[in-house]
Design an enzyme around this catalytic site. Sequence first.
Site, PDB file in Angstrom:
ATOM      1  N   ASP A  89       0.864  -1.187   0.000  1.00  0.00           N
ATOM      2  CA  ASP A  89       0.000   0.000   0.000  1.00  0.00           C
ATOM      3  C   ASP A  89       0.899   1.235   0.000  1.00  0.00           C
ATOM      4  OD1 ASP A  89      -1.863  -2.018   0.422  1.00  0.00           O
ATOM      5  OD2 ASP A  89      -2.935  -0.952   2.008  1.00  0.00           O
TER       6      ASP A  89
ATOM      7  N   LYS B  98      -7.064   3.243  -2.934  1.00  0.00           N
ATOM      8  CA  LYS B  98      -7.380   3.174  -1.502  1.00  0.00           C
ATOM      9  C   LYS B  98      -7.638   4.575  -0.982  1.00  0.00           C
ATOM     10  CE  LYS B  98      -5.118   1.887   2.894  1.00  0.00           C
ATOM     11  NZ  LYS B  98      -3.911   1.259   3.498  1.00  0.00           N
TER      12      LYS B  98
ATOM     13  N   LYS C  24     -10.324  -0.010  -2.050  1.00  0.00           N
ATOM     14  CA  LYS C  24     -10.123  -0.289  -0.635  1.00  0.00           C
ATOM     15  C   LYS C  24     -10.537   0.929   0.181  1.00  0.00           C
ATOM     16  CE  LYS C  24      -6.654  -1.453   2.899  1.00  0.00           C
ATOM     17  NZ  LYS C  24      -5.256  -1.910   3.168  1.00  0.00           N
TER      18      LYS C  24
END
Length: 224
Positions: free
Chosen positions: A95, A157, A186
Amino acid sequence: MNMNITVQDILNRCDHTLLAQTATWEEIRALCDDGMKYHTASVCIPPSYVKRAKQYVGDRLPICTVIGFPNGYQTTAVKCFEARDAVENGADEIDMVINLGDLRAGLFDCVLEEIRAVKAACGDKLLKVIIETCLLTEEEKMRMCEIVTLSGAEYIKTSTGFSKAGATREDVALMRRLVGEQVLVKAAGGIADLEDARAFVELGADRLGTSRIVKIVKQSEEQL
């Protein structure tokens, strides 16, 4: 609220997360134990624990970690090094935080090229691109949906969980609507409870970055 989305469905989408600066190996190991027990999508942990965690869980649970975290203003070379190092240590998912200053300055090509470079450093491992929605204008959120779609990253995300706010239902709906079909979403930061988690899933979140859902499930089991 769609009750057809079961608690296990939610757990299966959770990146069970512990990114506190003070996290100890004992806490990370307990996180891994819970991730394996409740069949979460992964555990999301600091890079310094990736190698030890991967040795501990083997193939029983994916290991996710963060790079350029939480501010995103490291150089591209540093982010790529962090990504390669994490993969070499056993990370299955990365991430990354974008360079928010470049985005704010309208340097969209620079933002795109950095994500592509980090994706190349990740190889065949999943890359999730954190855009920190709470710091962006609507136009910037829309532009990031386009950039992530072009980048080759697997996920967009919402948040680090370390800024002034986390995921909102409006942002998840926007991202799901505007990213390409191949890009997953996400939601992370501030997911309060199972009802909140179900709402995000209904809006199109494929993953949930949270530490709370497993805790809630464990507490409910203890009360039985």
